[in-house]
Enzyme design. Structure first.
Site, PDB file in Angstrom:
ATOM      1  N   LEU A 144       0.848  -1.183   0.000  1.00 15.02           N
ATOM      2  CA  LEU A 144       0.000   0.000   0.000  1.00 15.02           C
ATOM      3  C   LEU A 144       0.886   1.236   0.000  1.00 15.02           C
ATOM      4  CD1 LEU A 144      -2.562  -1.057   2.788  1.00 15.02           C
ATOM      5  CD2 LEU A 144      -2.851  -1.266   0.305  1.00 15.02           C
ATOM      6  N   ASP A 145       0.402   2.315  -0.607  1.00 15.27           N
ATOM      7  CA  ASP A 145       1.127   3.583  -0.556  1.00 15.27           C
ATOM      8  C   ASP A 145       1.325   4.008   0.899  1.00 15.27           C
ATOM      9  OD1 ASP A 145       1.079   3.679  -3.301  1.00 15.27           O
ATOM     10  OD2 ASP A 145      -0.630   5.040  -3.421  1.00 15.27           O
ATOM     11  N   ARG A 146       2.345   4.822   1.122  1.00 15.00           N
ATOM     12  CA  ARG A 146       2.654   5.270   2.483  1.00 15.00           C
ATOM     13  C   ARG A 146       1.424   5.831   3.192  1.00 15.00           C
ATOM     14  NH1 ARG A 146       7.298   7.703   5.157  1.00 15.00           N
ATOM     15  NH2 ARG A 146       8.500   7.667   3.216  1.00 15.00           N
ATOM     16  N   THR A 148      -1.780   5.390   2.406  1.00 13.03           N
ATOM     17  CA  THR A 148      -2.970   4.539   2.342  1.00 13.03           C
ATOM     18  C   THR A 148      -2.901   3.560   3.495  1.00 13.03           C
ATOM     19  OG1 THR A 148      -3.151   4.701  -0.069  1.00 13.03           O
ATOM     20  CG2 THR A 148      -4.234   2.836   0.970  1.00 13.03           C
TER      21      THR A 148
END
Length: 318
Positions: A144-146, A148
């Site tokens: 997951l993105d930082r 998210t």
């Protein structure tokens, strides 16, 4: 010479891949030549680089102790925190990643990340002992993105990791995200496009030659100019949900990369995006997770925004 015993976590690997993981600081050409010249053997006999290793095999490396030490991986200090665990079995661990934490480490300097958090926990509970493993390290299957938050699937052993990666690759592991967008989304929308990296801007854009991306976006509730949306990822491209929702006129609240600063939540500096539901496929190999549904409701700024807008837990598609 040193001999390595193949266990369940190394079985099924090609000989050349095994020795490259075993001796990552050695040039690949040296390792391939050593296999051909019988300086690396399997069960005491000449082997081929494509040989598949089996439990109980031995791999003999006829290098000096100094060379083996030089070519071996350097141990890194793991300084993670205990993660928030949603589900744990003998094979898998499902964690709830908070906003601001990386999925993987950057390798440049220590920053908190979910892999280190998982390893810290597994070492503490004696589920993993790095000194007893030649090449395998528990890892995560989805990232997951930082900024998210949400569910991340980790695997404790090689068999589980291979299975999880296959489920993702074959789209058998269902992943659902929750987000809040600006505007009123009135019906389910399926978005298909091609996404490519946009230079060095750490963003993606539509363009020919990009990777095919498909997502399904379902409105769950509408309040005061905002829609609570469930995103069903058919593919898992970088920034896919953020770009696709913005492309149809519904940017995610707080997402200044693909939208704009939120007028309603001016102090919000990250997108409201949360991986809230995982559904495992039917599997005889891992009955503890077969067809299991895992849910983690959003917290922090996301929960505050839901409360401020009047979205309740009953709005969620559980």
């Amino acid at each position: 010479m040193i001999s390595y015993k193949i266990d369940i976590n190394d079985a099924g690997m090609r000989l050349d891949r095994y020795v490259r993981k075993l001796l990552p600081n050695a040039k690949a050409s040296l390792l391939y030549k050593s296999i051909r010249k019988k300086n690396i053997t399997r069960n005491g006999k000449k082997a081929k680089q494509e040989d598949i290793l089996e439990v109980g095999d031995t791999v003999e490396v006829y290098f000096s102790d100094e060379a083996i030490e030089k070519f071996s991986k350097t141990s890194r200090k793991i300084r993670g925190q205990f993660p928030k665990i949603v589900l744990e079995t003998d094979d898998f661990i499902v964690m709830n990643k908070p906003v601001g934490v990386l999925s993987h480490g950057t390798g440049k300097k220590f920053e908190r990340n979910m892999v280190d958090d998982m390893l810290t926990y597994l070492i503490h509970t004696k589920s993993y002992n790095p000194r007893l493993e030649n090449t395998f390290t528990p890892s995560i299957s989805n990232r997951l993105d930082r900024n998210t938050s949400g569910l991340i699937l980790g695997a404790k052993n090689a068999e589980a990791l291979r299975a999880a990666n296959a489920w993702l690759r074959e789209r058998k592991l269902e992943k659902y995200y929750l987000t809040i967008v600006e505007g009123r989304l009135t019906r389910e929308e399926t978005v298909e496009n091609q996404l490519k990296k946009d230079g060095d801007k750490n963003r993606v854009r539509e363009g020919e030659g990009g990777k095919a991306a498909k997502g399904i976006y379902r409105p769950l509730a509408y309040k005061n100019g905002y829609t609570l949306v469930e995103a069903d990822l058919i593919t898992g491209r970088t920034h896919q949900i953020r770009q696709q929702l913005a492309s149809i006129g519904f940017p995610i609240v707080g997402d200044q990369k693909y939208g704009k600063k939120s007028a309603r939540f001016p102090s919000l500096h990250h997108q409201l995006l949360h991986a809230y539901r995982l559904v495992f496929p039917r599997t005889e190999e891992f009955p503890d997770v077969s067809e299991k549904k895992i849910v983690a409701e959003p917290a922090g700024k996301f929960k505050e925004a839901m409360d401020a807008l009047g979205f309740s837990a009953e709005s969620l598609s559980l």
